[in-house]
Design a protein around this motif. Structure first.
Motif, PDB file in Angstrom:
ATOM      1  N   ASP A  85      17.090 -18.065  -8.636  1.00  0.00           N
ATOM      2  CA  ASP A  85      16.168 -19.520  -7.191  1.00  0.00           C
ATOM      3  C   ASP A  85      15.902 -18.383  -6.923  1.00  0.00           C
ATOM      4  OD1 ASP A  85      17.187 -21.099  -8.532  1.00  0.00           O
ATOM      5  OD2 ASP A  85      19.497 -20.082  -7.874  1.00  0.00           O
ATOM      6  N   ILE A  86      16.158 -17.505  -6.053  1.00  0.00           N
ATOM      7  CA  ILE A  86      15.041 -16.630  -5.597  1.00  0.00           C
ATOM      8  C   ILE A  86      14.961 -15.296  -5.633  1.00  0.00           C
ATOM      9  CG2 ILE A  86      15.763 -15.685  -2.523  1.00  0.00           C
ATOM     10  CD1 ILE A  86      17.822 -17.859  -2.688  1.00  0.00           C
ATOM     11  N   ALA A  87      13.889 -14.228  -5.642  1.00  0.00           N
ATOM     12  CA  ALA A  87      13.642 -13.159  -5.776  1.00  0.00           C
ATOM     13  C   ALA A  87      12.791 -12.345  -4.558  1.00  0.00           C
ATOM     14  CB  ALA A  87      13.129 -13.029  -6.789  1.00  0.00           C
ATOM     15  N   HIS A  88      13.346 -11.192  -4.343  1.00  0.00           N
ATOM     16  CA  HIS A  88      12.728 -10.556  -3.067  1.00  0.00           C
ATOM     17  C   HIS A  88      12.855  -9.406  -3.997  1.00  0.00           C
ATOM     18  CE1 HIS A  88      13.139  -7.970   1.017  1.00  0.00           C
ATOM     19  NE2 HIS A  88      12.257  -7.433   0.239  1.00  0.00           N
ATOM     20  N   ASN A  89      11.182  -8.657  -4.423  1.00  0.00           N
ATOM     21  CA  ASN A  89      11.209  -7.448  -5.568  1.00  0.00           C
ATOM     22  C   ASN A  89      10.262  -6.250  -3.902  1.00  0.00           C
ATOM     23  OD1 ASN A  89      10.717  -9.131  -7.876  1.00  0.00           O
ATOM     24  ND2 ASN A  89       9.060  -9.823  -7.154  1.00  0.00           N
ATOM     25  N   GLY A 136      11.526 -22.350  -7.111  1.00  0.00           N
ATOM     26  CA  GLY A 136      12.277 -20.666  -6.246  1.00  0.00           C
ATOM     27  C   GLY A 136      11.620 -20.600  -5.410  1.00  0.00           C
ATOM     28  N   ALA A 137      11.737 -19.534  -4.835  1.00  0.00           N
ATOM     29  CA  ALA A 137      10.845 -18.477  -3.582  1.00  0.00           C
ATOM     30  C   ALA A 137      11.076 -17.492  -3.969  1.00  0.00           C
ATOM     31  CB  ALA A 137      12.033 -18.677  -2.345  1.00  0.00           C
ATOM     32  N   ILE A 138       9.534 -16.559  -4.158  1.00  0.00           N
ATOM     33  CA  ILE A 138      10.162 -15.378  -4.183  1.00  0.00           C
ATOM     34  C   ILE A 138       9.291 -15.089  -3.141  1.00  0.00           C
ATOM     35  CG2 ILE A 138       8.099 -13.397  -5.471  1.00  0.00           C
ATOM     36  CD1 ILE A 138       8.692 -14.890  -8.117  1.00  0.00           C
ATOM     37  N   VAL A 139       9.680 -13.397  -2.036  1.00  0.00           N
ATOM     38  CA  VAL A 139       9.241 -12.839  -1.499  1.00  0.00           C
ATOM     39  C   VAL A 139       8.967 -11.080  -2.404  1.00  0.00           C
ATOM     40  CG1 VAL A 139      11.496 -11.631  -0.136  1.00  0.00           C
ATOM     41  CG2 VAL A 139       9.258 -12.022   1.150  1.00  0.00           C
ATOM     42  N   ASN A 140       7.274 -10.704  -1.863  1.00  0.00           N
ATOM     43  CA  ASN A 140       7.125  -9.085  -2.594  1.00  0.00           C
ATOM     44  C   ASN A 140       7.190  -8.364  -0.815  1.00  0.00           C
ATOM     45  OD1 ASN A 140       6.737  -9.640  -4.491  1.00  0.00           O
ATOM     46  ND2 ASN A 140       4.897 -10.733  -4.079  1.00  0.00           N
ATOM     47  N   THR A 141       7.576  -7.111  -0.717  1.00  0.00           N
ATOM     48  CA  THR A 141       7.104  -6.256   0.202  1.00  0.00           C
ATOM     49  C   THR A 141       6.084  -5.312  -0.263  1.00  0.00           C
ATOM     50  OG1 THR A 141       9.807  -6.084  -0.061  1.00  0.00           O
ATOM     51  CG2 THR A 141       8.545  -3.916   1.377  1.00  0.00           C
ATOM     52  N   ALA A 142       5.664  -5.811   1.173  1.00  0.00           N
ATOM     53  CA  ALA A 142       4.287  -4.973   0.984  1.00  0.00           C
ATOM     54  C   ALA A 142       4.338  -4.383   2.316  1.00  0.00           C
ATOM     55  CB  ALA A 142       3.202  -5.759   1.257  1.00  0.00           C
ATOM     56  N   SER A 143       3.573  -4.150   3.123  1.00  0.00           N
ATOM     57  CA  SER A 143       3.810  -3.414   4.055  1.00  0.00           C
ATOM     58  C   SER A 143       2.598  -3.768   5.583  1.00  0.00           C
ATOM     59  CB  SER A 143       3.469  -1.984   3.834  1.00  0.00           C
ATOM     60  OG  SER A 143       3.300  -0.729   4.816  1.00  0.00           O
ATOM     61  N   ILE A 144       2.497  -2.684   6.725  1.00  0.00           N
ATOM     62  CA  ILE A 144       1.425  -2.728   7.028  1.00  0.00           C
ATOM     63  C   ILE A 144       0.469  -1.741   6.737  1.00  0.00           C
ATOM     64  CG2 ILE A 144       2.795  -3.023   9.566  1.00  0.00           C
ATOM     65  CD1 ILE A 144       1.789  -0.644  10.066  1.00  0.00           C
ATOM     66  N   GLY A 145       0.818  -1.320   5.814  1.00  0.00           N
ATOM     67  CA  GLY A 145      -0.278  -0.515   5.121  1.00  0.00           C
ATOM     68  C   GLY A 145      -0.989  -1.665   3.804  1.00  0.00           C
ATOM     69  N   GLY A 146      -0.187  -2.714   3.724  1.00  0.00           N
ATOM     70  CA  GLY A 146      -0.942  -3.617   2.909  1.00  0.00           C
ATOM     71  C   GLY A 146      -2.148  -5.139   3.526  1.00  0.00           C
ATOM     72  N   LEU A 147      -2.490  -4.426   5.227  1.00  0.00           N
ATOM     73  CA  LEU A 147      -3.029  -5.227   5.953  1.00  0.00           C
ATOM     74  C   LEU A 147      -3.880  -4.213   6.576  1.00  0.00           C
ATOM     75  CD1 LEU A 147      -0.431  -7.192   7.535  1.00  0.00           C
ATOM     76  CD2 LEU A 147      -1.325  -8.377   5.726  1.00  0.00           C
ATOM     77  N   VAL A 148      -3.828  -3.060   6.980  1.00  0.00           N
ATOM     78  CA  VAL A 148      -4.717  -1.814   7.748  1.00  0.00           C
ATOM     79  C   VAL A 148      -4.644  -1.169   7.166  1.00  0.00           C
ATOM     80  CG1 VAL A 148      -4.587  -3.886  10.453  1.00  0.00           C
ATOM     81  CG2 VAL A 148      -2.748  -1.640   9.255  1.00  0.00           C
ATOM     82  N   ALA A 149      -4.941  -0.162   7.105  1.00  0.00           N
ATOM     83  CA  ALA A 149      -5.065   1.267   6.975  1.00  0.00           C
ATOM     84  C   ALA A 149      -3.918   2.055   6.934  1.00  0.00           C
ATOM     85  CB  ALA A 149      -6.302   2.296   7.211  1.00  0.00           C
ATOM     86  N   SER A 150      -2.581   2.155   6.617  1.00  0.00           N
ATOM     87  CA  SER A 150      -1.717   2.479   7.650  1.00  0.00           C
ATOM     88  C   SER A 150      -1.193   3.685   6.240  1.00  0.00           C
ATOM     89  CB  SER A 150      -1.011   1.837   8.011  1.00  0.00           C
ATOM     90  OG  SER A 150       1.035   2.794   8.449  1.00  0.00           O
ATOM     91  N   GLY A 151      -0.973   5.433   6.265  1.00  0.00           N
ATOM     92  CA  GLY A 151      -0.413   6.109   5.006  1.00  0.00           C
ATOM     93  C   GLY A 151      -1.403   6.562   4.020  1.00  0.00           C
ATOM     94  N   SER A 152      -0.633   6.312   2.805  1.00  0.00           N
ATOM     95  CA  SER A 152      -2.262   7.321   2.050  1.00  0.00           C
ATOM     96  C   SER A 152      -3.017   6.168   1.178  1.00  0.00           C
ATOM     97  CB  SER A 152      -1.117   8.150   0.828  1.00  0.00           C
ATOM     98  OG  SER A 152      -0.239   7.436   0.410  1.00  0.00           O
TER      99      SER A 152
END
Length: 251
Positions: A85-89, A136-152
């Protein structure tokens, strides 16, 4: 929150940090949680913590970069609990920082294999199981690095890719009762962040200082957002990359 009682959830990268906090929150809300990770010792500790609090959990050894391993994870979940039913990737890595032109092909590929291909392979296995279960519902872990340049470059590229995957899956599967969202954390007190601090204290301090809320988040603060996105309270939210970043990208 509603929507967790008698639900079955998978959390990847649940041996520590955000994944562990998310798994514990899902279990506290009434879900049976599959703790999926390559770190057996940490994963079994998460299971023990959940069971000590009266929850239901089991550990599954998974390498998200390996398609057969991910498929086996979902199959074992469905065989044990009857559905999904639920997944957090959430599983991911962050390499030591290097300018784009200095990143090795090996470092690039490892990050993409785990952070991006790993999320896609989880979606590939989870989505049909959720459709079979009625949604069901899924949430994926991105990052602020998925919105702006942050990190390598490989980290930022992989996390931008996660946001794109999230939007695509949300559009494709919304009509079949599956919502797909992403969380984009800022600086969080996790083992990965501790390693980043050792590699470059100045860089971590700079990002933390750029947050309007000038502190590192506790993993539970990120888990709260993941739980909301997987709950019935967010029933009309899909395809959204939610910044949980103390106001960093607002500036």
């Amino acid at each position: 929150m509603s929507g967790f009682e008698d639900a079955v959830a998978i959390v990847t990268g649940a041996s520590s940090g955000i994944g562990r906090a998310s798994a514990e929150r899902f279990a506290a809300e009434g879900a049976s949680v599959v703790i999926a990770d390559v770190d057996r010792e940490g994963g079994e500790e998460t299971v023990e913590r959940i069971e000590n609090d009266g929850g239901e959990a089991m550990f599954v050894d998974v390498d998200v970069s390996d398609e057969s391993s991910v498929e086996a994870m979902v199959e074992e979940t469905v065989d044990t609990y009857g559905g999904l039913d639920i997944a957090h990737n959430n599983a991911g890595i962050s390499p030591s920082y290097a300018p784009t032109a200095d990143v090795s092909v090996e470092d690039w590929q490892q990050v993409i294999d785990i952070n991006l291909t790993g999320v896609w392979q989880c979606l590939k296995a989870e989505l049909p199981a959720m459709v079979e279960s009625g949604g069901g519902a899924i949430v994926n872990t991105a990052s602020i690095g998925g919105l702006v340049a942050s990190g390598s470059a490989p980290y930022t590229g992989s996390k931008h890719g996660v946001v794109g995957l999230t939007k695509t899956a949300a559009v494709e599967y919304g009509g079949q009762g599956v919502r797909v969202n992403a969380i984009c954390p800022g600086v969080v007190e996790t083992p990965m962040q501790q390693q980043a601090s050792e590699d470059s204290t100045e860089a971590v301090d700079a990002v933390t200082g750029a947050q309007a809320l000038n502190w590192m988040a506790d993993p539970a603060e990120i888990a709260n957002a993941a739980a909301w996105l997987c709950s019935d309270e967010s029933s009309f939210v899909t395809g959204h990359p939610l910044a949980v970043d103390g106001g960093l990208v607002a500036q």
